[in-house]
Design an enzyme around this catalytic site. Structure first.
Site, PDB file in Angstrom:
ATOM      1  CE  LYS A  41      44.393 -19.595  31.074  1.00 55.76           C
ATOM      2  NZ  LYS A  41      44.985 -20.707  31.809  1.00 55.76           N
ATOM      3  N   GLY A  77      34.907 -29.155  41.795  1.00 57.89           N
ATOM      4  CA  GLY A  77      34.714 -29.265  40.341  1.00 57.89           C
ATOM      5  C   GLY A  77      35.760 -30.217  39.786  1.00 57.89           C
TER       6      GLY A  77
END
Ligand code: NAD
Length: 358
Positions: A94, A196
């Site tokens: 990440k 979203g």
């Protein structure tokens, strides 16, 4: 897991980092500063045993840099599990970019400097979209490095969210079959927290499958648009936990399943896209004790990652969609084993992923 990184007065931030990294069996952590653009970036590479580590690039505000580092480590670890359970030829990583307090004056330059950082790792890390970044950022990054996925090409807009939404729908179908004995989603009532990118894609999938929707979001215009498009009921953000429904789908943010919210839930199934839904690992056991079937987040939301891996390999997106559809079987196996072995679904999912990581 989280308590491993808790602040104490006897250890420095670096001591805590090493302890936490050891606990999660890391890996490498790389840090980059750039004065000109204000870039402060962390790339955490958890594991590369299965192949180059793939994971999104997050650009969000953190109260402290310790919080950012913890997030990078936790999310990279989860990406390893996600890639392993879907049998992808990738490890987990990440990137976390700490959103500056001032506005980013030149986003293009900022992303180019980040792309240079990715390039310097020589392919050990492949970046992609995550909270706070989008396809247009990946388009810029792709001009500097090839170690990127989720950018627009002539035939594909590079957006992973529809694949995430499809995967969550397949997961909900498996959960509904396992828990309610129904073969389809016709008339199934789903309460979605957050519409979203992923929540909207899920709502679209569920609506097409004949499900009934109740939606909550803090973005009122988006909520009203979805309610109109899907004939959905709207509920206030904090009331979504109390909705009597078949499925609660957390699609906004992490750590929303805690002792207080679990007690309020009036659903037999929790299945949504959000990462790190459990405020503590143990809450998967608590959900089981409340007779709520939990679809482990890192499994049900892996559709976007499957798509990014396929795109990076220049594979046909249609094949990626077929693989995402297979999440139905993966989750059904987890539900069955959880029942037979009397363990929570999260424990079973982690066991399967860790086995694939050996
Ligand atoms: P997003 O920022 O596009 O959507 C989040 C939505 O939640 C927004 O509409 C926001 O207004 C809403 N929200 C914020 N606070 C809320 C509240 N209190 N109550 C209800 N709604 C609230 O993010 P996204 O990309 O859709 O991701 C959502 C979650 O799914 C994240 O945890 C993300 O890590 C995870 N996820 C997303 C994808 C993907 O492909 N987009 C893939 C895997 C996992």
């Amino acid at each position: 897991m989280r308590q491993e990184f808790e602040k104490d007065h006897h250890h420095t931030a670096l001591d805590r980092l090493f302890r936490y990294a050891e606990f999660l069996k890391f890996g490498e952590v790389h840090i980059k500063f750039d004065h000109a653009t204000g870039l402060r970036a962390i790339i955490a590479i958890h594991n590369s045993k299965r192949g180059p580590a793939l994971g999104g690039c997050r650009l969000v505000h953190y109260a402290t840099s310790d919080d950012a580092l913890e997030d990078a480590l936790r999310l990279a670890h989860m990406m390893s599990l996600k890639a392993a359970i879907s049998n992808l030829p990738h490890g987990g990583a990440k990137a976390v970019l700490l959103l500056p307090s001032h506005e980013i004056h030149d986003r293009k330059k900022y992303m180019e400097v980040f792309a240079g950082f990715v390039q310097d790792l020589n392919g050990r890390y492949i970046t992609a979209v995550d909270s706070g970044t989008d396809t247009s950022d990946m388009n810029i990054i792709a001009t500097i490095t090839s170690y990127v996925s989720g950018y627009a090409t002539a035939n594909d807009d590079g957006n992973p969210s529809p694949y995430t939404g499809f995967g969550v729908r397949r997961g909900i179908e498996a959960a509904v079959k396992f828990r309610l004995g129904k073969d389809n989603l016709e008339g199934i009532h789903v309460a979605i927290q957050g519409v979203g990118h992923a929540g909207y894609a899920l709502a679209k999938e569920l609506h097409a499958a004949g499900a009934r929707l109740t939606l909550a979001d803090v973005n009122q215009p988006m909520l009203e648009r979805c309610a109109a498009e899907f004939g959905a009921t709207i509920c206030p953000p904090n009331a979504i936990y109390d909705v009597v429904a078949d499925v609660f789908a957390p699609c906004a943010f992490g750590s929303i399943l805690n002792l207080e919210t679990i007690k309020r839930l009036r659903v037999p199934i929790v299945a949504g896209s959000a990462n790190n839904q459990l405020a503590h690992q143990h809450y998967s056991v608590v959900l089981r004790e409340h007779n709520i079937l939990y679809a482990p987040d890192f499994v049900i939301n892996s559709g976007g990652l499957i798509y990014c891996a396929a795109m990076y390999a220049h594979a046909d997106p249609a094949k990626a969609r077929i693989q995402v559809g297979g999440l139905y079987d993966t989750l059904m196996t987890i539900f069955n084993r959880s029942h037979l072995e009397n363990r929570s679904t999260s424990e079973i999912a982690e066991m399967i992923a860790l086995e694939a990581l050996r």
